[in-house]
Design an enzyme around this catalytic site. Structure first.
Site, short mmCIF file in Angstrom:
data_model
loop_
_atom_site.label_atom_id
_atom_site.label_comp_id
_atom_site.label_asym_id
_atom_site.label_seq_id
_atom_site.Cartn_x
_atom_site.Cartn_y
_atom_site.Cartn_z
N HIS A 185 0.83 -1.21 0.00
CA HIS A 185 0.00 0.00 0.00
C HIS A 185 0.86 1.25 0.00
O HIS A 185 0.54 2.24 -0.66
CB HIS A 185 -0.92 0.01 1.22
CG HIS A 185 -2.16 -0.78 1.05
ND1 HIS A 185 -3.16 -0.43 0.18
CD2 HIS A 185 -2.58 -1.92 1.64
CE1 HIS A 185 -4.14 -1.31 0.24
NE2 HIS A 185 -3.82 -2.22 1.12
N ARG A 281 -10.94 -4.84 -12.43
CA ARG A 281 -11.00 -5.95 -11.47
C ARG A 281 -12.45 -6.12 -11.00
O ARG A 281 -13.04 -5.18 -10.48
CB ARG A 281 -10.10 -5.66 -10.26
CG ARG A 281 -8.64 -5.37 -10.61
CD ARG A 281 -7.86 -5.07 -9.33
NE ARG A 281 -6.48 -4.74 -9.58
CZ ARG A 281 -6.01 -3.50 -9.73
NH1 ARG A 281 -6.85 -2.47 -9.68
NH2 ARG A 281 -4.73 -3.28 -9.94
N ASN A 429 3.28 -7.74 -11.41
CA ASN A 429 3.44 -8.06 -9.99
C ASN A 429 3.53 -9.57 -9.78
O ASN A 429 4.46 -10.08 -9.14
CB ASN A 429 2.27 -7.50 -9.18
CG ASN A 429 2.08 -6.01 -9.37
OD1 ASN A 429 2.96 -5.32 -9.85
ND2 ASN A 429 0.92 -5.52 -9.01
N ASP A 430 2.53 -10.31 -10.28
CA ASP A 430 2.55 -11.76 -10.12
C ASP A 430 3.61 -12.42 -10.99
O ASP A 430 4.21 -13.42 -10.59
CB ASP A 430 1.17 -12.35 -10.43
CG ASP A 430 0.29 -12.44 -9.19
OD1 ASP A 430 0.84 -12.57 -8.09
OD2 ASP A 430 -0.94 -12.36 -9.33
N ARG A 440 5.78 -11.53 -2.88
CA ARG A 440 5.87 -10.09 -3.11
C ARG A 440 5.57 -9.27 -1.87
O ARG A 440 5.74 -8.05 -1.87
CB ARG A 440 4.96 -9.68 -4.26
CG ARG A 440 3.48 -9.77 -3.97
CD ARG A 440 2.68 -9.62 -5.25
NE ARG A 440 1.33 -9.18 -4.99
CZ ARG A 440 0.38 -9.14 -5.91
NH1 ARG A 440 0.65 -9.52 -7.14
NH2 ARG A 440 -0.82 -8.72 -5.62
N CYS A 477 -0.38 -4.26 -17.42
CA CYS A 477 -1.31 -3.66 -16.47
C CYS A 477 -0.84 -3.79 -15.03
O CYS A 477 -1.59 -3.54 -14.10
CB CYS A 477 -2.70 -4.27 -16.62
SG CYS A 477 -2.79 -6.04 -16.27
#
Length: 545
Positions: A185, A281, A429-430, A440, A477
């Site tokens: 965050h 999402r 990210n993944d 992560r 993305c």
């Protein structure tokens, strides 16, 4: 000066006095034993309600990501299961209310940790709510960011989502934390606010005598000083050349899109000038419900998000749930390693009717809104799986189907993959997490999840070349797309679109407009040849300068 290094997660440079974020309160003790159980237990609910109301009040004063974070934290404070369990511990074990809240929260946190994946990321939120309720019960100030009397650099072990959500970018020069990672965050909100940030800085908290710092969010470094230094605020420009149509300076078209997850995000995306949505999402429609929403409910919820984009492209990601993001009506059982378990599209192989109903709702919402809707599936590992999804999407009346690239195997089968779908979108990210076998969320492994890692860039380059050869779009993305420097490298690797948090759209679009495609390609070549993430970033910057 003491020089330290971490992972730069939000670009820019700044300098100024240090302000330390307060550490969590001391652990409440379990003694003396409570005698009036009912009276003590009755204190917990009102304390939780007071915390929630305070967070909702803060949420009312902000918009976009900040509002969503504060509202989510407030909802967690109001969760009756946490309060009920704490009250039960008071009555069963004669615990004082603060201690009961601590133990109840730890049970919840341990459950989330064991689940893994997305829900494991929510452990920090649980601890934040816990500390706020305990502080309310004790009648003391909660830990977190103190009132700032001058522009300052914030230093912390980590920052709770609610701490970062409504920071004033005029008063916060930069953020530096000892823990956290590129997808925390802290990182996401720092980027959205335009605040330089460096996370995973080992040894940061040991520098107790430092009173000021110079922070470089691009290089991932900071210099700590025991003497005051001149304040230098970050430059917050960068969107001057954004026209609303993404392209390089020589006219090479690159769509600049936004990531959204709710109607408020869609409003922010339109305000930023995004050309459309590269990642919608849909999980918001399924959260906090005991049963699967029916087609009509889903259709109405999706249409609300799609309506601001009538006539514009929107890529909707189908439900990304499973063992690491459990939903009550999708019981996949326990798994020894949920991050590698039944999640995303894998759920649909056993429960295809859930996917079919969602596709029906998305197709209906597309007709209702007038948006140009495509769909993509998460957690795809083979071209065969991609073909299976595309067939179901087209049968539902959605002409354009693609997949997320998060698994290295499917990136390595890019040529076969692109024969089956109309486009792919890379979730950096993944993809980084699975490429480097590095959670992560672990600050100790944050450097491996740095999107500048050359091995990750090579996988992206493989996909980019395959997309050019097949004449099919390859988008990005993940959070990497929000970095104006890295965004140009991604274009040089073959990315045809970049999708990001709405606030990053003008700066990324403007950076592209000021750079030719050939210079993007030169920067990509320089980054690929580098031995590590830090030198890849520096090499790309040098190539563009």
């Amino acid at each position: 000066m003491l020089r330290l290094s971490g992972v730069g997660v939000s670009g820019g440079q700044a300098a100024g006095p240090l302000v330390r974020v307060a550490e969590p309160l001391p652990e409440p003790i379990a003694t003396p034993a409570v005698e009036n159980h009912d009276a003590e237990a009755a204190r917990i609910g009102p304390a939780a309600e007071t915390v929630a109301n305070g967070l909702f009040t803060r949420a009312a004063g902000v918009e976009g990501d900040a509002k969503a974070v504060l509202e989510t934290t407030a909802a967690m404070a109001m969760d009756p299961s946490l309060s009920s369990r704490a009250e039960q511990l008071v009555r069963q074990n004669s615990l004082p209310a603060p201690r009961a809240v601590l133990e109840a929260a730890e049970e919840f946190a341990e459950s989330l940790r064991a689940t893994g994946g997305y829900l494991a990321e929510r452990v920090r939120d649980v601890y934040d709510v816990r500390d706020r309720i305990i502080a309310e019960l004790l009648g003391v100030q909660p830990p977190g960011v103190p009132p700032l009397t001058e522009p300052s650099v914030l230093l912390a072990r980590d920052l709770a989502p609610a701490d970062t959500a409504d920071l004033d970018p005029e008063m916060v020069l930069a953020l530096v934390t000892e823990e956290g990672g590129p997808t925390s965050h802290t990182a996401i909100l720092a980027r959205s606010l335009g605040i330089p940030a460096v996370v995973a800085v080992r040894g940061l908290l040991a520098a107790t005598s430092a009173v000021a710092a110079e922070v470089d969010g691009d290089a991932g470094t900071l210099e700590l000083s025991e003497e005051r230094i001149a304040v230098r605020a970050p430059e917050r420009g960068g969107g001057e050349n954004w026209t609303g149509t993404g392209s390089t300076s020589d006219g090479h078209r690159v769509k600049v899109l936004a990531n959204v997850g709710a109607a408020t995000d869609a409003t922010a995306a339109v305000a930023s000038g995004a050309e459309g949505v590269g990642l919608f999402r849909t999980e918001f429609c399924y959260l906090a419900v005991a049963d699967e929403p029916d087609v009509a409910t889903q259709r109405a919820a999706y249409a609300e998000v799609l309506e601001p984009f009538a006539g514009k492209p929107v890529i909707v990601r189908t439900l990304d749930a499973g063992a690491d993001k459990p939903l009550g009506f999708l019981d996949t059982g326990s798994e020894p390693n949920p991050a590698l378990g039944v999640r995303g599209l894998r759920i649909a192989f056993d429960r295809p009717e859930v996917l079919d109903r969602q596709l029906e709702a998305i197709a209906g919402a597309a007709r209702d809104s007038g948006a140009e809707v495509s769909v993509m599936a998460p957690m795809v590992a083979t071209a065969e799986e991609a073909a299976w999804f595309a067939e179901r999407a087209r049968a539902a009346g959605i002409a354009r189907a693609g997949v997320m690239v998060e698994v290295p195997a499917v990136a390595l089968a890019a040529e076969e993959l692109l024969r089956e779908v109309d486009f792919v979108s890379i979730g950096t990210n993944d993809l980084a997490q699975y490429t480097f076998a590095a959670d992560r969320q672990l600050g100790a492994l944050a450097a491996l999840n740095d999107p500048w890692q050359p091995a990750l860039l090579r996988l992206i380059g493989t996909l980019g070349k395959a997309g050019v050869a097949a004449d099919k779009p390859v988008g990005v993305c993940g959070e990497a797309a929000a970095d104006p420097l890295l965004g140009r490298v991604l274009v040089g690797l073959g990315a045809s679109s970049l999708s990001m948090v709405a606030t990053a759209v003008p700066s990324v679009g403007s950076a592209l407009a000021g750079t030719s495609l050939r210079n993007c390609e030169r920067a990509a070549e320089a980054a690929l040849a580098a031995p590590d993430a830090g030198r890849a970033r520096a090499a790309a910057r040098d190539a563009l300068e």
